[in-house]
Design a protein around this motif. Structure first.
Motif, PDB file in Angstrom:
ATOM      1  N   GLY A 115       0.822  -1.206   0.000  1.00  0.00           N
ATOM      2  CA  GLY A 115       0.000   0.000   0.000  1.00  0.00           C
ATOM      3  C   GLY A 115       0.855   1.254   0.000  1.00  0.00           C
ATOM      4  O   GLY A 115       2.067   1.216  -0.207  1.00  0.00           O
ATOM      5  N   THR A 116       0.224   2.382   0.244  1.00  0.00           N
ATOM      6  CA  THR A 116       0.911   3.672   0.197  1.00  0.00           C
ATOM      7  C   THR A 116       1.949   3.772   1.316  1.00  0.00           C
ATOM      8  O   THR A 116       1.646   3.501   2.483  1.00  0.00           O
ATOM      9  CB  THR A 116      -0.107   4.820   0.339  1.00  0.00           C
TER      10      THR A 116
ATOM     11  N   ARG B  29      10.084   7.626  -0.316  1.00  0.00           N
ATOM     12  CA  ARG B  29       8.815   8.329  -0.133  1.00  0.00           C
ATOM     13  C   ARG B  29       8.997   9.833  -0.282  1.00  0.00           C
ATOM     14  O   ARG B  29       8.216  10.507  -0.977  1.00  0.00           O
ATOM     15  CB  ARG B  29       8.237   8.003   1.253  1.00  0.00           C
TER      16      ARG B  29
ATOM     17  N   ALA C  28       3.390  12.610  -5.004  1.00  0.00           N
ATOM     18  CA  ALA C  28       2.624  11.554  -4.325  1.00  0.00           C
ATOM     19  C   ALA C  28       3.592  10.523  -3.762  1.00  0.00           C
ATOM     20  O   ALA C  28       4.728  10.392  -4.221  1.00  0.00           O
ATOM     21  CB  ALA C  28       1.647  10.883  -5.290  1.00  0.00           C
TER      22      ALA C  28
ATOM     23  N   PRO D 150       4.739   6.629  -3.218  1.00  0.00           N
ATOM     24  CA  PRO D 150       4.580   5.393  -3.977  1.00  0.00           C
ATOM     25  C   PRO D 150       3.804   4.339  -3.200  1.00  0.00           C
ATOM     26  O   PRO D 150       3.698   4.400  -1.984  1.00  0.00           O
ATOM     27  CB  PRO D 150       6.021   4.943  -4.237  1.00  0.00           C
ATOM     28  N   LYS D 151       3.267   3.388  -3.954  1.00  0.00           N
ATOM     29  CA  LYS D 151       2.534   2.274  -3.367  1.00  0.00           C
ATOM     30  C   LYS D 151       3.323   0.983  -3.554  1.00  0.00           C
ATOM     31  O   LYS D 151       3.860   0.722  -4.630  1.00  0.00           O
ATOM     32  CB  LYS D 151       1.151   2.137  -4.007  1.00  0.00           C
TER      33      LYS D 151
ATOM     34  N   MET E 270       4.353   4.473  -8.666  1.00  0.00           N
ATOM     35  CA  MET E 270       3.601   5.691  -8.375  1.00  0.00           C
ATOM     36  C   MET E 270       2.121   5.438  -8.619  1.00  0.00           C
ATOM     37  O   MET E 270       1.759   4.700  -9.537  1.00  0.00           O
ATOM     38  CB  MET E 270       4.098   6.837  -9.265  1.00  0.00           C
ATOM     39  N   PRO E 271       1.245   6.017  -7.800  1.00  0.00           N
ATOM     40  CA  PRO E 271      -0.183   5.762  -7.962  1.00  0.00           C
ATOM     41  C   PRO E 271      -0.697   6.403  -9.263  1.00  0.00           C
ATOM     42  O   PRO E 271      -0.135   7.373  -9.751  1.00  0.00           O
ATOM     43  CB  PRO E 271      -0.806   6.425  -6.736  1.00  0.00           C
TER      44      PRO E 271
END
Length: 382
Positions: A282-283, A322, A331, A333-334, A381-382
């Protein structure tokens, strides 16, 4: 037994917080004498472990090809699940550093999808206590590192980073870097698709969360500055890869809380998977990385609660990733757990008798009384 001694001793030496060496720090000559492949002065860094890791092109081609073939179907499924075209790359990740014959099938789930031409490598400093080192990053001054397809250049980014950091944030020491095996393990897998790939090797000794926050701020700011000047993008131009094995289980590691039978093995594997799901998937957030650190080490003295090699390198390296992502792409990353494995659970890589004769083998046994877990985690990256 040489490799076994190094592996176990390195782990145990890396356990303590590193405040004060019990013996005089090794000299550069002593470190070089322990290396399987000696360095060429300060020009080319050699290789510490020449048993567990491939050295020359012939066995490297064989090992990487065997690992990719073994995981071909799983790699295709991974691309589909993540929605990744084969030409796209992760912005960063976590990769094992155990023997290639044991862990090669896990390595490739990350390394086959690192496409950036330059990689910041964040490694474990198992032997930090020998130098009484903590709270400072370790850089080298080698021009290049040995690789099976030719020497890998150290990217000029390294010196730009060093110039931007405060002097109390780092040391530059080729003996320290040469004593460590956690980064050299990844080079054949990172090099075979891109022989000209360049690297920035960094080792992380023991440090608490407050120091991780401070140093990751400084390193991320230095990296971000260079990226913005050069119009680089994460994943396309630069990736950040962290080296870490997961749990080291058994009496040799003073860690067998569930026993040493098959049920104990299954429980320890389940615990590793839960840790990865809780903190690495997840993030990316500071809370997750701080939580992982506090799960793996005692906050007061930094001794380990769970013997993961990367208990400092993973929180630090991923916090840098991050922060760089936030500053350059807006943003965080996930992460996705690409593969979990152990030294017990899968077929060893099939290699030829010639590769064995050239010295490729194991540095430690693998059984229910002594085994190691591996994670490959990729970040997009989302």
């Amino acid at each position: 037994m040489r490799g076994f001694t190094i592996a176990v001793a390195a782990l145990l030496l890396g356990v303590a917080a590193g405040a004060g060496a019990d013996v005089e720090a090794p000299t550069r000559a002593e470190v070089e004498a322990s290396m399987g492949l000696a360095s060429d002065g300060d020009r080319v860094r050699g290789q510490m472990d020449t048993v567990g890791f491939v050295v020359h092109r012939a066995e490297a081609e064989e090992v990487v090809a065997a690992a990719v073939a073994l995981e071909a179907d799983a790699l295709s499924r991974q691309d589909r699940v993540l929605g990744m075209p084969p030409t796209d790359g992760f912005v960063g990740g976590v990769c094992p550093h155990d023997d290639h014959l044991y862990a090669g099938g896990v390595y490739v789930h990350l390394t086959e999808r690192i496409t950036a031409p330059r990689v910041i490598l964040v490694g474990v400093f198992h032997a930090a206590r020998l130098w009484g080192l903590r709270d400072r990053l370790v850089f080298d001054s080698f021009a290049s590192w040995h690789g099976p397809w030719g020497d890998l250049l150290v990217d000029p980014l390294r010196d730009q980073i060093i110039d931007a950091l405060p002097v109390d944030a780092y040391v530059v020491d080729n003996a320290m870097q040469s004593r460590e095996h956690s980064l050299e393990a990844l080079l054949p897998f990172l090099q075979h698709n891109q022989p000209q790939r360049s690297i920035v090797p960094i080792l992380v000794p023991p440090m608490g969360w407050r120091r991780i926050e401070e140093l990751s701020d400084q390193l991320a700011a230095a990296v971000t500055s260079v990226m913005k000047r050069n119009n680089w993008e994460l994943g396309r131009d630069l990736a950040i890869v962290v080296s870490s094995d997961a749990v080291h289980y058994g009496p040799d590691f003073d860690h067998a809380p569930f026993g040493t039978d098959i049920t104990a093995y299954q429980r320890a594997v389940s615990r590793d998977r839960r840790l990865a799901a809780s903190y690495l998937e997840g993030t990316l957030t500071p809370a997750k990385l701080h939580g992982l650190l506090d799960t793996l080490v005692e906050p007061d003295d930094l001794s380990y609660r769970l013997p993961w090699c990367g208990r400092f390198s993973v929180p630090f390296g991923l916090e840098v990733l991050r922060k760089v992502a936030l500053e350059t792409a807006g943003a965080a990353p996930k992460g996705a757990l690409l593969k979990y494995g152990t030294s017990l659970d899968g077929p060893e890589l099939p290699v030829s008798a010639d590769a064995r004769k050239r010295g490729l083998g194991y540095t430690a046994p693998s059984n229910l009384h002594h085994w190691v877990g591996y994670i490959a985690v990729g970040f997009l990256m989302p």
